[in-house]
Design a protein around this motif. Structure first.
Motif, PDB file in Angstrom:
ATOM      1  N   SER A  28       0.831  -1.206   0.000  1.00 52.26           N
ATOM      2  CA  SER A  28       0.000   0.000   0.000  1.00 52.26           C
ATOM      3  C   SER A  28       0.863   1.253   0.000  1.00 52.26           C
ATOM      4  O   SER A  28       0.553   2.231  -0.682  1.00 52.26           O
ATOM      5  CB  SER A  28      -0.934   0.015   1.212  1.00 52.26           C
ATOM      6  N   THR A  29       1.961   1.218   0.751  1.00 57.94           N
ATOM      7  CA  THR A  29       2.877   2.358   0.775  1.00 57.94           C
ATOM      8  C   THR A  29       3.539   2.546  -0.584  1.00 57.94           C
ATOM      9  O   THR A  29       3.623   3.669  -1.090  1.00 57.94           O
ATOM     10  CB  THR A  29       3.948   2.166   1.867  1.00 57.94           C
ATOM     11  N   TYR A  30       3.994   1.450  -1.206  1.00 60.55           N
ATOM     12  CA  TYR A  30       4.632   1.558  -2.520  1.00 60.55           C
ATOM     13  C   TYR A  30       3.644   2.138  -3.538  1.00 60.55           C
ATOM     14  O   TYR A  30       4.009   2.962  -4.383  1.00 60.55           O
ATOM     15  CB  TYR A  30       5.129   0.199  -3.018  1.00 60.55           C
ATOM     16  N   ILE A  31       2.402   1.698  -3.452  1.00 59.02           N
ATOM     17  CA  ILE A  31       1.370   2.199  -4.371  1.00 59.02           C
ATOM     18  C   ILE A  31       1.117   3.682  -4.113  1.00 59.02           C
ATOM     19  O   ILE A  31       1.034   4.474  -5.058  1.00 59.02           O
ATOM     20  CB  ILE A  31       0.095   1.350  -4.244  1.00 59.02           C
ATOM     21  N   LEU A  53      -9.303   7.922  -0.770  1.00 58.91           N
ATOM     22  CA  LEU A  53      -9.361   6.535  -1.210  1.00 58.91           C
ATOM     23  C   LEU A  53     -10.718   5.951  -0.854  1.00 58.91           C
ATOM     24  O   LEU A  53     -11.143   5.996   0.292  1.00 58.91           O
ATOM     25  CB  LEU A  53      -8.246   5.728  -0.538  1.00 58.91           C
ATOM     26  N   ARG A  54     -11.405   5.413  -1.855  1.00 58.21           N
ATOM     27  CA  ARG A  54     -12.707   4.777  -1.653  1.00 58.21           C
ATOM     28  C   ARG A  54     -12.571   3.263  -1.577  1.00 58.21           C
ATOM     29  O   ARG A  54     -13.229   2.596  -0.817  1.00 58.21           O
ATOM     30  CB  ARG A  54     -13.646   5.172  -2.802  1.00 58.21           C
ATOM     31  N   VAL A 105      -9.894   3.068  -6.299  1.00 59.39           N
ATOM     32  CA  VAL A 105     -10.870   4.086  -6.686  1.00 59.39           C
ATOM     33  C   VAL A 105     -10.627   5.283  -5.768  1.00 59.39           C
ATOM     34  O   VAL A 105     -10.696   5.152  -4.542  1.00 59.39           O
ATOM     35  CB  VAL A 105     -12.319   3.576  -6.562  1.00 59.39           C
ATOM     36  N   GLN A 106     -10.286   6.390  -6.369  1.00 60.26           N
ATOM     37  CA  GLN A 106     -10.079   7.656  -5.670  1.00 60.26           C
ATOM     38  C   GLN A 106     -11.279   8.549  -5.961  1.00 60.26           C
ATOM     39  O   GLN A 106     -11.698   8.666  -7.115  1.00 60.26           O
ATOM     40  CB  GLN A 106      -8.805   8.350  -6.166  1.00 60.26           C
ATOM     41  N   PHE A 114     -15.833  17.410   2.413  1.00 57.98           N
ATOM     42  CA  PHE A 114     -15.414  16.035   2.103  1.00 57.98           C
ATOM     43  C   PHE A 114     -16.536  15.255   1.420  1.00 57.98           C
ATOM     44  O   PHE A 114     -16.567  14.041   1.458  1.00 57.98           O
ATOM     45  CB  PHE A 114     -14.882  15.304   3.340  1.00 57.98           C
ATOM     46  N   ARG A 115     -17.430  15.937   0.757  1.00 56.29           N
ATOM     47  CA  ARG A 115     -18.472  15.319  -0.058  1.00 56.29           C
ATOM     48  C   ARG A 115     -17.955  15.249  -1.499  1.00 56.29           C
ATOM     49  O   ARG A 115     -17.199  16.127  -1.940  1.00 56.29           O
ATOM     50  CB  ARG A 115     -19.770  16.138  -0.016  1.00 56.29           C
TER      51      ARG A 115
END
Length: 136
Positions: A28-31, A53-54, A105-106, A114-115
């Motif tokens: 996850s960190t590398y990504i 991040l969704r 999915v971002q 934050f909507r």
């Protein structure tokens, strides 16, 4: 697949478990590091557009090991109304052995509420300038 942005990392002792294999959570960190480089490559700095991040999916294919250099490639696969789907692939640099495939999915959000808000046209144009047309 064409990877408009790549990030390379030599695997250090602190990245691995007792077997010398990359601890799963480190991918996850590398990504995330690769996505930072992706935004740099398209000319966007964090804060110019607010994304959260969704969803994240990671498929593990083979272990990354201490001393190897892993390369992560990233591209935007699809742009929706308020979201972007990014795909990533991690491979070992010398042998090109597939290590991980991932999808995120971002969601673009208002910094105040934050909507979700629409993906800015300028962001889509910047993405397409680097990697070509994306699915919409």
């Amino acid at each position: 697949m064409d990877w408009p942005v790549t990030y390379a990392r030599k695997i250090r002792y602190s990245d691995t478990d007792a077997q010398g294999i990359v601890f799963n959570g480190n991918y996850s960190t590398y990504i995330d590091d690769t996505i930072t480089d992706y935004f740099d490559a398209i000319g966007y700095q964090w804060g110019e557009v607010e994304v959260v991040l969704r969803r994240m999916e990671i498929d593990f294919h083979s272990p990354g090991r201490l001393g190897e250099t892993l390369v992560t490639g990233a591209r935007v696969e699809r742009v929706g109304n308020s979201s972007m789907t990014m795909v990533m692939r991690v491979w070992e640099s010398e042998t090109e052995r597939l290590v991980v495939e991932a999808r995120q999915v971002q969601v673009v959000v208002s910094p105040e509420t934050f909507r979700p808000v629409p993906v800015p046209n300028e962001l889509v144009a910047a993405i397409e300038a680097v990697q070509g047309q994306v699915e919409r």
